[in-house]
Design a protein around this motif. Sequence first.
Motif, short mmCIF file in Angstrom:
data_model
loop_
_atom_site.label_atom_id
_atom_site.label_comp_id
_atom_site.label_asym_id
_atom_site.label_seq_id
_atom_site.Cartn_x
_atom_site.Cartn_y
_atom_site.Cartn_z
N ILE B 174 0.95 -1.19 0.00
CA ILE B 174 0.01 -0.13 -0.02
C ILE B 174 0.84 1.19 -0.02
O ILE B 174 1.78 1.34 0.86
CB ILE B 174 -0.76 0.08 1.33
CG1 ILE B 174 -1.96 -1.23 1.27
CG2 ILE B 174 -1.64 1.32 1.16
CD1 ILE B 174 -2.52 -1.51 2.81
N TRP B 175 0.61 2.16 -1.09
CA TRP B 175 1.36 3.34 -1.17
C TRP B 175 0.83 4.57 -0.57
O TRP B 175 -0.32 4.64 -0.96
CB TRP B 175 2.03 3.52 -2.66
CG TRP B 175 2.64 2.57 -3.42
CD1 TRP B 175 2.54 1.38 -3.89
CD2 TRP B 175 4.19 2.46 -3.49
NE1 TRP B 175 3.38 0.66 -4.15
CE2 TRP B 175 4.63 1.37 -4.08
CE3 TRP B 175 5.28 3.23 -2.87
CZ2 TRP B 175 6.05 0.97 -4.44
CZ3 TRP B 175 6.58 3.27 -3.22
CH2 TRP B 175 6.97 1.95 -4.15
N ARG B 176 1.51 5.33 0.10
CA ARG B 176 0.88 6.58 0.79
C ARG B 176 2.05 7.58 0.14
O ARG B 176 2.98 8.00 0.92
CB ARG B 176 0.67 6.52 2.16
CG ARG B 176 -0.35 5.52 2.71
CD ARG B 176 -1.97 6.06 2.24
NE ARG B 176 -2.81 5.00 2.70
CZ ARG B 176 -3.09 4.20 2.03
NH1 ARG B 176 -3.05 4.20 0.75
NH2 ARG B 176 -4.26 3.53 2.73
N GLU B 177 1.64 8.34 -0.88
CA GLU B 177 2.80 8.97 -1.63
C GLU B 177 2.13 10.48 -1.73
O GLU B 177 1.03 10.59 -1.91
CB GLU B 177 3.15 8.64 -2.88
CG GLU B 177 3.91 7.12 -2.81
CD GLU B 177 4.54 6.83 -4.08
OE1 GLU B 177 3.65 6.35 -4.88
OE2 GLU B 177 5.71 6.64 -4.49
N SER B 181 4.04 12.53 -6.91
CA SER B 181 5.05 11.21 -6.93
C SER B 181 4.85 10.83 -8.31
O SER B 181 3.92 10.84 -9.15
CB SER B 181 4.70 10.32 -5.85
OG SER B 181 3.45 9.67 -6.17
N HIS B 184 1.92 9.13 -9.73
CA HIS B 184 0.79 9.84 -10.04
C HIS B 184 1.15 10.56 -11.31
O HIS B 184 0.08 11.19 -11.94
CB HIS B 184 0.37 10.66 -9.01
CG HIS B 184 -0.20 10.02 -7.77
ND1 HIS B 184 -1.62 9.66 -7.69
CD2 HIS B 184 0.61 9.57 -6.68
CE1 HIS B 184 -1.69 9.21 -6.30
NE2 HIS B 184 -0.23 9.08 -5.66
#
Lengths: 107, 185
Positions: B174-177, B181, B184
């Motif tokens: 799970i990415w939280r950027e 970034s 996107h």
Amino acid sequence: MSVVEPRLVLTEEEALQLLSFLITAARLLLDEPADYGPLRLLLAAQYLCADTAPRSSDLVRGFMHELEKEIPDRTAERYRNPAAFAAFLDDGCVRVAHALLAYYGRE
Amino acid sequence: MTGESVLECIRRRRVTRFFAREKVSRHALIEILRAARWAPSAGNRRLHRFVVVTDPPLLKVMRAVAPGIRGYPPAVIVICIDWERAVHLGYQLLDRTLHIDVGTAAQNMLLAAEAIGLGAGPVTSFSKAAIGVALRLPESLTPEMIVCLGHRASRQAFPGTRPAVSTRLEDLVIWREPPDSEAHR
């Protein structure tokens, strides 16, 4: 009464090893996923076949050898094909019944 | 060993369940123990102890009370937690870091074994009580994981485990950027 002479097919060491496996597996299964149960029982059956087949009567030896060879492959497919695994176990029960009937001269 | 070879070692390693009869040298065992010693440890406390077993009758006893051991490894290393020291240092019995550190030590050992051409397989399906008796462990040491070691046998099927599924990285992460970034753009 069986149709073959009674014979000893396990050494003391083999019996002790198998007993240890069964007791410890029973304890572990309290904490392990339920579907480990069939795996442990089949593994014990495989060990039993491997130990006893060489000293078994002609009547039983082939059955033991077959099971010993089949269990690993059939067990391996239990997640890929649960229905086939269940069918193998059903078939195993039937084969055990036939082996017993032959052993007691009722086949 | 280069960075690339470390990554290659990580990718190449597989669990070994069945072993050849050939013995494992003491030199190899010490190399693997050194790798365990270098593993990260909570607070750098080093609260684990390692029991090395190469005595064949003792290995038979262990195998009999460890349904997770499938083949006949010529050597095993048992990773134990030293609870006497842990409690003395204020760790609680349910402290998870001690168990996490069993994993870090084990992974270093598995990779070290791979790097020196040995097979290794971790086992947690065993009776702690029976292994404690077999190894004459003091009450303060609990066996947490058995690492089986040896030269690989040609047959490696381990019936009963889940089939090898090639899990995609995106299924695991799970990415939280930040919005700007790379993902996107």
